[in-house]
Design a protein around this motif. Structure first.
Motif, PDB file in Angstrom:
ATOM      1  N   LEU A 111      58.796  -7.633 -26.850  1.00  0.00           N
ATOM      2  CA  LEU A 111      57.920  -8.676 -26.303  1.00  0.00           C
ATOM      3  C   LEU A 111      56.625  -8.087 -25.753  1.00  0.00           C
ATOM      4  O   LEU A 111      55.513  -8.536 -26.096  1.00  0.00           O
ATOM      5  CB  LEU A 111      58.674  -9.434 -25.206  1.00  0.00           C
ATOM      6  CG  LEU A 111      57.931 -10.598 -24.540  1.00  0.00           C
ATOM      7  CD1 LEU A 111      57.675 -11.710 -25.551  1.00  0.00           C
ATOM      8  CD2 LEU A 111      58.723 -11.144 -23.361  1.00  0.00           C
ATOM      9  N   THR A 135      46.913  -8.853 -27.862  1.00  0.00           N
ATOM     10  CA  THR A 135      45.807  -8.993 -26.900  1.00  0.00           C
ATOM     11  C   THR A 135      44.710  -7.954 -27.103  1.00  0.00           C
ATOM     12  O   THR A 135      43.559  -8.169 -26.737  1.00  0.00           O
ATOM     13  CB  THR A 135      46.336  -8.886 -25.449  1.00  0.00           C
ATOM     14  OG1 THR A 135      47.061  -7.663 -25.299  1.00  0.00           O
ATOM     15  CG2 THR A 135      47.239 -10.064 -25.116  1.00  0.00           C
ATOM     16  N   SER A 150      54.490  -6.330 -28.532  1.00  0.00           N
ATOM     17  CA  SER A 150      53.850  -7.345 -29.387  1.00  0.00           C
ATOM     18  C   SER A 150      52.669  -7.991 -28.667  1.00  0.00           C
ATOM     19  O   SER A 150      51.596  -8.219 -29.258  1.00  0.00           O
ATOM     20  CB  SER A 150      54.862  -8.420 -29.784  1.00  0.00           C
ATOM     21  OG  SER A 150      55.927  -7.855 -30.500  1.00  0.00           O
ATOM     22  N   LYS A 151      52.873  -8.277 -27.364  1.00  0.00           N
ATOM     23  CA  LYS A 151      51.805  -8.904 -26.587  1.00  0.00           C
ATOM     24  C   LYS A 151      50.578  -7.993 -26.513  1.00  0.00           C
ATOM     25  O   LYS A 151      49.428  -8.432 -26.674  1.00  0.00           O
ATOM     26  CB  LYS A 151      52.323  -9.202 -25.176  1.00  0.00           C
ATOM     27  CG  LYS A 151      51.293  -9.915 -24.306  1.00  0.00           C
ATOM     28  CD  LYS A 151      51.860 -10.201 -22.919  1.00  0.00           C
ATOM     29  CE  LYS A 151      50.811 -10.867 -22.033  1.00  0.00           C
ATOM     30  NZ  LYS A 151      51.320 -11.116 -20.678  1.00  0.00           N
TER      31      LYS A 151
END
Length: 580
Positions: free
Chosen positions: A257, A265, A260-261
């Protein structure tokens, strides 16, 4: 405990050291590969040339091959080290048992020793294998994978640190609950083996009394008892897997998570796809290593009690040892008991023998008679130092038995015990236990003395006839005569027959005694018997009662003066003639 077990590695030190070194190199390769793979993916994402891809690909293939070679080599040396370690343990335990006196053996049941030399050693062998390979691989993998994940993912790597306390507390709780159960289980294993051994040895009795169903029920209860304890232990151990998987999946989700973020970003500028795949690979390596660590702890928990039981045998000191400057020869077969008291256990309240004083001249025939439990066998066991006196002294050939070299003493005192034992092998091989260099003529001579040659000649293979385990293919009387012949082959100065003619007929018994008188007149002969006819022509007859000497004399003297001897004589001889 660990130090004592480690001493048994001996000639397998090199493979034991090479295994963890090779594992460490394998781990290094496995941890570098994800880093290079991540770099390759990032290079591809940035639009690198084919030359760069080929370069990374070649490096990855070489490192994978090195890792494979290290893994194969570590497995090879691990097998050599662990199997060799187990072999040395079995050898040392077996040699230790051979040194035990009867009092040492009394502390361990036969079934317990068998369990310790099989199941317990297998458990310790498995634990040793895991320690030198998996227990090295997992910490190395954890450390290297964590370092590489910090280098690759920075602060994200600290997610892995959060899972360690949870797993540590869980493992500690599981081990604390499970260990007492394994202590109980191994003791119950001993009882199961004892039940099996007893049943097999007494199979004829079981079938004669039609007690098969009773034995089946008894064994089933013992097996269920072990199963129940194992089930309780396994239920607790089973908690390890879901706890591990929970931590693994939570960590995996968090890594995926957050990575991936960051990729999204930063548009792949700070964290690329390669970084994401590398962090996922490291998370799998770290969590898999943690799971393997938990398995190692489980195996070690099981093996700790096994290791304690093994060391218990290895630490057992023989009660009876050869002195530092032993006497190396036995002059004659004279035997003196001087104020002898004897207990089987130092803490026992009752003495097995009390106030024993005897003076036996070399070459005499000594009969010993008495009721069951009168300590007849205990008396003669002291002559060959199968047990040591609690107080007083026993002299053989004018020398205290404690001053003799044990091998010298026991080679000059031949004992035919109550329970006659023959081993798998030919008749010749069994007889040569008495003298491994005996010629065929010497073997036939002692068999003639023991009244065994006649029935041996009737076998198709004669002295090459194969004896089954325990002598199951010969009768009780034949077995006794073979054991007597084996003892005579030692050419002993003292011969002890502990109720060893009970299975032969009275005619053969008389012929045996006649042969002893005529053929081995200089050998001191102790004959323990229940039949008066077996001892009545002895030079001295000893009457035992409740661990004490009730009377000593010839047949005529005891028949005139000893109440116990009179009762036995008239119940056997006069009673027999009346019935006739």
């Amino acid at each position: 405990m660990v130090k004592k077990l480690a001493q048994r590695i001996r000639e397998y030190k090199v493979p034991s050291i090479l295994t963890p070194l090779l594992v460490a190199l394998e781990v290094v390769m496995e941890c570098i590969i994800p880093m290079l793979t991540a770099e390759l993916v990032n290079q591809i994402q940035a639009g690198c040339e084919m030359k760069t891809i080929m370069k990374y690909g070649a490096i990855l293939i070489i490192m994978a091959l090195i890792s494979l070679a290290m893994g194969i080599a570590s497995g090879h040396f691990c097998a050599i080290a662990s199997c060799g370690f187990a072999k040395n343990l079995r050898r040392d335990m077996f040699h230790k048992v051979q040194e035990f006196s009867f009092s040492n053996i009394d502390k361990f049941s036969t079934s317990s020793l068998v369990t310790r030399m099989t199941t317990d050693i297998n458990n310790v062998q498995m634990a040793f294998m895991m320690v030198i390979r998996i227990a090295v691989r997992c910490p190395f993998m954890l450390i290297f994978a964590f370092i590489m994940s910090i280098k690759l993912g920075g602060s994200l790597a600290w997610i892995f640190a959060g899972v360690i306390p949870i797993l540590g507390i869980s493992l500690f709780g599981i081990i604390k609950k499970v260990h007492p159960l394994f202590v109980k289980v191994f003791k119950k294993y001993d009882k199961i083996n004892e039940s099996i051994q007893e049943n097999i040895k007494g199979m004829r009795v079981v079938k004669s009394f039609v007690r098969e169903d009773y034995e089946k029920d008894k064994f089933a209860k013992a097996a269920d008892d072990v199963r129940n304890d194992f089930t309780r232990a396994e239920k607790i151990l089973a908690l390890n897997t879901p706890i591990m998987q929970f931590c693994m999946y939570i960590t995996f989700i968090l890594v995926s998570l957050l990575c991936s973020k960051l990729v999204i970003t930063t548009n792949g500028l700070e964290y690329g796809i390669g970084t994401l795949s590398g962090m996922i690979t490291y998370s799998v390596q770290i969590l898999t290593s943690l799971m393997m660590v938990s398995m190692i702890f489980v195996m070690i928990t099981m093996s700790i009690e096994s290791a304690n039981r093994i060391v218990e045998v290895l630490d057992e000191e023989a009660d009876i040892k050869t002195p530092s400057n032993p006497v190396k020869s036995v002059m004659d077969g004279s035997v003196i008991f001087e104020n002898v008291y004897f207990k089987y256990n130092k803490n026992a309240e009752k003495t097995a023998l009390s106030n024993i004083n005897l003076n036996i001249r070399s070459g005499q025939t000594v009969g010993i008679i008495g009721g069951t439990g009168s300590s007849k066998t205990s008396l003669v066991n002291l002559i060959s130092r199968l047990y040591d006196v609690s107080s007083g002294a026993v002299y053989v050939g004018g020398v205290n038995v404690k001053d003799y070299d044990l091998d010298v003493l026991r080679n000059n005192v031949a004992v035919v015990l109550q329970k006659n034992v023959l081993f798998s092998g030919t008749i010749k091989e069994n007889l040569r236990w008495g003298n491994e260099n005996a010629t065929d003529e010497e073997i036939q001579h002692v068999c003639s003395l023991a009244m065994a040659d006649e029935f041996i000649q009737e076998f198709p293979q004669k002295y090459d006839t194969y004896i089954e385990q325990g002598g199951s293919n010969v009768s009780g009387g034949q077995k006794q005569r073979l054991c007597i012949a084996r003892a005579l082959l030692k050419n002993p100065k003292i011969l002890i027959l502990d109720d060893s003619t009970s299975a032969v007929d009275t005619k053969t018994d008389a012929l045996l005694r006649k042969a002893f008188r005529e053929q081995i007149p200089h050998t001191t002969k102790f004959i323990i018997a229940q039949r008066i006819s077996s001892v009545q022509d002895s030079d001295i007859i000893i009457v035992m009662e409740d661990g004490q000497i009730n009377g000593v004399g010839t047949h005529e003297q005891l028949l005139n003066s000893n109440r116990i001897y009179q009762e036995v004589y008239y119940s056997q001889v006069k009673g027999g003639s009346d019935n006739a």
